[in-house]
Design an enzyme around this catalytic site. Structure first.
Site, PDB file in Angstrom:
ATOM      1  N   CYS A 107       0.836  -1.197   0.000  1.00  0.00           N
ATOM      2  CA  CYS A 107       0.000   0.000   0.000  1.00  0.00           C
ATOM      3  C   CYS A 107       0.877   1.255   0.000  1.00  0.00           C
ATOM      4  O   CYS A 107       1.519   1.549  -0.990  1.00  0.00           O
ATOM      5  CB  CYS A 107      -0.994  -0.045   1.151  1.00  0.00           C
ATOM      6  SG  CYS A 107      -2.365   1.118   0.966  1.00  0.00           S
TER       7      CYS A 107
ATOM      8  N   HIS B 107      -3.503  -5.563   1.045  1.00  0.00           N
ATOM      9  CA  HIS B 107      -2.823  -5.771   2.324  1.00  0.00           C
ATOM     10  C   HIS B 107      -2.781  -7.256   2.701  1.00  0.00           C
ATOM     11  O   HIS B 107      -3.713  -7.763   3.344  1.00  0.00           O
ATOM     12  CB  HIS B 107      -3.566  -5.021   3.432  1.00  0.00           C
ATOM     13  CG  HIS B 107      -3.371  -3.545   3.409  1.00  0.00           C
ATOM     14  ND1 HIS B 107      -2.393  -2.911   4.142  1.00  0.00           N
ATOM     15  CD2 HIS B 107      -4.034  -2.574   2.745  1.00  0.00           C
ATOM     16  CE1 HIS B 107      -2.457  -1.602   3.937  1.00  0.00           C
ATOM     17  NE2 HIS B 107      -3.442  -1.370   3.094  1.00  0.00           N
TER      18      HIS B 107
ATOM     19  N   GLU C   3      -1.104  -8.610   5.046  1.00  0.00           N
ATOM     20  CA  GLU C   3      -1.052  -8.749   6.510  1.00  0.00           C
ATOM     21  C   GLU C   3      -2.445  -8.708   7.121  1.00  0.00           C
ATOM     22  O   GLU C   3      -2.640  -9.186   8.249  1.00  0.00           O
ATOM     23  CB  GLU C   3      -0.154  -7.664   7.122  1.00  0.00           C
ATOM     24  CG  GLU C   3      -0.758  -6.270   7.228  1.00  0.00           C
ATOM     25  CD  GLU C   3      -0.781  -5.482   5.919  1.00  0.00           C
ATOM     26  OE1 GLU C   3      -1.189  -4.307   5.951  1.00  0.00           O
ATOM     27  OE2 GLU C   3      -0.380  -6.031   4.867  1.00  0.00           O
TER      28      GLU C   3
END
Length: 232
Positions: free
Chosen positions: A93, A210, A212
């Site tokens: 990002c 993302h 994560e």
């Protein structure tokens, strides 16, 4: 390797003023058993990290352009040197914006087609499974990973994009649940639905979604784990 405060580090997660996904990245990596630590950008990188994550957020408040100011901080010289020596580097990002602004990867990320911040789950199709970031998948696999950005539209001139595609440096494209690459499945207007790309070498990658946030089983899908396993 020691970070500030004498803590051992394998994967360095770089924190800038305005980063807000650094702790998410650490939690996801630690869930996979990967040793990591947040490193303040002003302290520079620890010696010989096993990997580097440039996380999401709003470094320097996204003033000028998203990622532009962070890309010009001294720690990015360290990141480029580490990348040149073969250290895996992942930008997510805002980290993808920093990666493109610093020349780690080609192209640029700019204002979404909607001109609005968008936070939603999206589908990605794996375009190249022969990289450290994608070898947990097969070509054509569809994975679900969330986005959260206002400047995620990938832009590059046609000739350079054609070269990237010929060299298999596009690793993810936005798609629908069936893996079809359509304009309706493109959340931000990225050219050719590009969601993630490689640098000159396949140990350098950036993506807007993302991983994560799609790695912990107690909060949702875990399709992002395969990307982070590159650091194992």
């Amino acid at each position: 390797m020691l970070a500030a405060g004498g803590l051992a580090v394998s994967v360095a997660v770089i924190r800038f003023g305005g980063s807000n996904c650094d702790r998410d990245a650490v939690r996801a990596l630690e869930h996979l058993g990967i040793e990591c630590e947040i490193v303040w950008h002003g302290d520079g990188l620890p010696a010989d990290p096993d990997g580097i994550v440039i996380p999401g957020g709003f470094s320097y408040g996204d003033y000028l352009r998203a990622g532009a100011m962070a890309a010009r901080t001294p720690v990015l010289d360290d990141v480029r040197a580490a990348a040149d020596s073969g250290t895996p580097v992942l930008g997510v990002c805002n980290g993808a914006q920093i990666g493109s602004e610093s020349g780690l990867t080609p192209g640029a990320f700019t204002t979404n087609r909607s001109a609005r911040f968008q936070c939603e789950p999206v589908y990605l199709r794996v375009e190249n499974a022969d990289t450290p970031w994608t070898d947990a998948y097969d070509v054509g696999d569809v994975i679900e990973i969330p986005i959260a950005h206002g400047e995620g539209r990938f832009e590059i001139d046609d000739d350079r994009l054609a070269t990237m595609e010929d060299d298999d440096r596009v690793i993810f494209r936005y798609c629908d649940a069936d893996g079809e690459i359509t304009d309706a499945a493109n959340p931000n207007g990225s050219k050719h639905n590009v969601a993630g790309v490689l640098g000159e070498d396949d140990h350098i990658a950036v993506l807007m979604p993302h991983p994560e946030r799609a790695s912990l089983p107690d909060i949702g899908p875990t399709d992002g784990q395969g990307i982070l396993r590159a650091f194992e």
